[in-house]
Design a protein around this motif. Structure first.
Motif, PDB file in Angstrom:
ATOM      1  N   GLN A 104      -0.435  32.937   2.440  1.00 16.72           N
ATOM      2  CA  GLN A 104      -0.271  32.156   3.932  1.00 16.72           C
ATOM      3  C   GLN A 104       1.145  32.095   4.450  1.00 16.72           C
ATOM      4  O   GLN A 104       1.969  31.737   3.356  1.00 16.72           O
ATOM      5  N   LYS A 105       1.288  32.385   5.474  1.00 20.26           N
ATOM      6  CA  LYS A 105       2.938  32.121   6.228  1.00 20.26           C
ATOM      7  C   LYS A 105       2.928  30.848   6.469  1.00 20.26           C
ATOM      8  O   LYS A 105       1.947  30.110   6.588  1.00 20.26           O
ATOM      9  N   VAL A 106       4.225  30.427   6.562  1.00 16.68           N
ATOM     10  CA  VAL A 106       4.714  28.954   6.817  1.00 16.68           C
ATOM     11  C   VAL A 106       5.256  28.973   8.248  1.00 16.68           C
ATOM     12  O   VAL A 106       6.091  29.799   8.636  1.00 16.68           O
ATOM     13  N   LEU A 107       5.342  27.744   8.869  1.00 20.03           N
ATOM     14  CA  LEU A 107       6.022  27.573  10.114  1.00 20.03           C
ATOM     15  C   LEU A 107       7.141  26.567   9.698  1.00 20.03           C
ATOM     16  O   LEU A 107       7.172  25.368   9.347  1.00 20.03           O
ATOM     17  N   ASP A 108       8.599  27.223   9.932  1.00 23.74           N
ATOM     18  CA  ASP A 108       9.850  26.374   9.867  1.00 23.74           C
ATOM     19  C   ASP A 108      10.056  25.455  10.777  1.00 23.74           C
ATOM     20  O   ASP A 108       9.716  25.443  11.937  1.00 23.74           O
ATOM     21  N   ALA A 109      11.344  25.002  10.601  1.00 21.08           N
ATOM     22  CA  ALA A 109      11.723  23.791  11.397  1.00 21.08           C
ATOM     23  C   ALA A 109      12.062  24.474  12.933  1.00 21.08           C
ATOM     24  O   ALA A 109      12.400  23.683  13.710  1.00 21.08           O
ATOM     25  N   ASN A 110      12.274  26.016  12.875  1.00 16.54           N
ATOM     26  CA  ASN A 110      12.878  26.520  13.977  1.00 16.54           C
ATOM     27  C   ASN A 110      11.470  27.108  14.837  1.00 16.54           C
ATOM     28  O   ASN A 110      11.623  27.911  15.594  1.00 16.54           O
TER      29      ASN A 110
END
Length: 588
Positions: A104-110
């Motif tokens: 799975q992809k992750v969503l970062d702070a940006n």
């Protein structure tokens, strides 16, 4: 006497079980958690520690029976309104494991999606972050996610790997055995044991926040905005996503709905900051704690919660947020701040002051119908004053709540303007300009609201850069993309000169009153000369009237170049305060 009880129990899991519960939505991240911030190298180190059989820490879950907002681990549209356990501590580890094991992809702070790719070399059990060289090397498995995503047994995976590598390399029998063993060991990380401490469902959000902060000293303390964002995730997910989209656009310039963007040079807002603006504008409240209860549908008199009340209050929030995220409102407000002389984020000393000014802008424009040309100067003046006085530095919610309370009974544009102007005037009496402000300018801080207001005043007054024909306003333009900053802070009494005179205290040398903005070539040419040496040289190239105005705009006392240093500092602080007052009065 009440009896203290343990608020948690210990539960044992293997990794496969944890991942399965995440798939079902039974374990999820509460929206009090922050985005994924681990680097790929840190994820690599996690897998290396697990592979070697090292302990990698425990998880802290919160048993939840209420409709607490959650977000899916990884990236995806699927949302769960209920989850038996929410991750309070261990988010980064669990997100890393889920992302790699499930691909799975992750969503970062940006707010950007990224894929974590960790490589493994079976010959020596080495993990590495995947790069182009690794992808070309037949010995490496470039993405270990493929092992578990394939659905193949470990026997089949070992056989396939050995067949592929034998086509390129001659392998001795003992190395084949080592490779098979290492691949089996990697594959069996699914059985890695974890301990979780599970907080009882009877513990409320504030207690959970306290627990989180106590056990995670490096974590960012949670606040009421985090819990209100939680409610948005449950009851108005579209609204939360709109906040995140707006913030992403402000950072990257990405268009919103294919139209304009919220990008600007003053602030990269976070969702919780814009939420505060919506609360102030929609509910007239600065304190978020009471609003959290209101949005849950709590009746102030009975203490009971109802769906009808919750829906009504969310309607208020939806209407308020629509105005907060309206790009016309946003950019008109920012133009008021720029019009007050604050041209870049480097001049913003308080994001609270900026965002609260936005709430007042919306109240003036949408609630009280103040003419835009009047409102622009009023809000610029308000931001200037609140920044200069540090109005929202201490107990900002309490102060904002009091300011908003003064607006509750007014109905007209004139009354609105009078309330704000009265607050400004009461906080800026003559003693402030003549005594308090010069004293505040006795500082060596490079990030000082008084300094930023001084530069803003030079912008408002159209001041030229010292010894230049160009204006401060033009060279401080954030759209200038130069290799070297066009303006530099210059010691009027150069450091080497002062040290040669016996003044060696850096704080004393770096006094705010000893600095002026110069173009970098002038800064270099002046070098370490005494003021009495370099000032006559640079003044010789200027018209006398221009030079005189320049000295006034830069708060330089007559004959300053020949003054004793301490005498100069004292005299210049007084003149700097006068420049700030003069610039501020331009906004009347």
């Amino acid at each position: 006497m009440s009896e203290l009880k343990t608020l948690f129990k210990r539960v044992e899991y293997d990794l496969d079980g944890l991942l399965h519960f995440i798939d079902l939505g039974d374990i999820a991240l509460p929206d009090i958690q922050r985005p994924f911030v681990w680097t790929n190298a840190k994820v690599r180190d996690l897998f290396d520690s697990m592979y070697r059989g090292f302990p990698v820490g425990y998880f802290l879950f919160w048993e939840s029976e209420s409709e607490t907002g959650v977000k899916q681990i990884g990236v995806g549209a699927k949302q769960f309104k209920k989850a038996s356990r929410l991750v309070v501590d261990g988010q980064q580890r669990l997100t890393s494991l889920y992302a790699v094991f499930r691909g799975q992809k992750v969503l970062d702070a940006n707010f950007k999606e990224r894929q974590i790719e960790i490589a493994f070399r079976p010959r020596d059990g080495k993990f590495e972050v995947t790069d182009a060289a690794i992808r070309r090397d037949v010995e490496w498995i470039p993405n270990i996610s493929d092992l578990w995503a394939s659905g193949k047994s470990s026997y089949t995976l070992v056989k396939d790997y050995l067949r592929r590598i034998k086509e390129k390399i001659d392998l001795p029998e003992d190395q084949e055995e080592a490779i098979a063993h290492n691949l089996d060991r990697l594959f069996d990380l699914r059985k890695y044991p974890f301990t979780a401490l599970e907080i009882a469902s009877s513990v409320d959000e504030e207690q959970v926040a306290d627990i989180f902060v106590r056990i995670n000293s490096k974590g960012v303390p949670l606040n009421q905005a985090d819990f209100i964002l939680t409610l948005l995730s449950v009851f108005w997910e579209v609204g939360r996503r709109a906040l995140e989209t707006f913030c992403h656009s402000a950072r990257t310039g990405a268009k919103i709905d294919g139209k304009a963007s919220s990008f600007n040079h003053l602030i990269d807002p976070d969702p919780d900051q814009l939420l505060r603006v919506s609360i102030a504008f929609g509910f007239g409240r600065g304190r978020l704690k009471s609003v959290y209860q209101i949005l849950r549908g709590k009746d102030a008199e009975t203490g009971d919660f109802s769906d009808a009340k919750r829906e009504a209050q969310f309607e208020v929030l939806k209407n308020a947020q629509a105005e907060v995220l309206n790009l016309t409102n946003w950019h008109q407000f920012l133009s008021a701040i720029v019009g007050a002389g604050f041209r870049s984020s480097e001049m913003i000393s308080s994001n609270n002051a900026l965002l609260y000014a936005y709430a007042f802008y919306l109240l003036g424009r949408k609630r009280h119908g103040v003419d835009e040309h009047i409102l622009q100067k009023l809000i610029g003046r308000w931001f200037f004053a609140t920044s200069l006085t540090g109005r929202y530095t201490s107990s900002p919610e309490t102060v904002m709540d009091g300011d908003l309370a003064r607006l509750r009974s007014i109905t007209t544009a004139e009354e609105f303007c009078k309330v704000l102007n009265d607050i400004i005037e009461s906080n800026l009496p003559n003693d402030f300009w003549n005594i308090t402000l010069p004293a505040k300018l006795d500082s060596s801080s490079a990030r000082n609201p008084e300094l930023f207001c001084y530069i803003a005043s030079q912008n408002l007054l159209g001041a030229r850069v010292l010894y230049s024909h160009k204006t401060v306003r033009d060279l401080i333009d954030p759209s200038l993309q130069t290799k070297k900053k066009p303006l530099e802070r210059h010691h009027l009494f150069p450091r080497a000169y002062l040290e040669g005179s016996g003044i060696v205290d850096i704080r004393h040398i770096n006094q705010m009153a000893n600095f002026a903005l110069l173009e970098w070539p002038d800064n270099i040419s002046i070098s370490d000369d005494a003021p009495s040496v370099y000032v006559p040289k640079v003044l010789a190239r200027l018209d006398a009237a221009v030079a005189d105005q320049m000295m006034q705009d830069h708060a330089l006392p007559e004959g300053w170049e020949s003054m004793a240093y301490d005498h100069f500092l004292e005299a210049r602080r007084t003149l700097m305060a006068q420049v700030i007052q003069k610039g501020f009065n331009v906004l009347k």
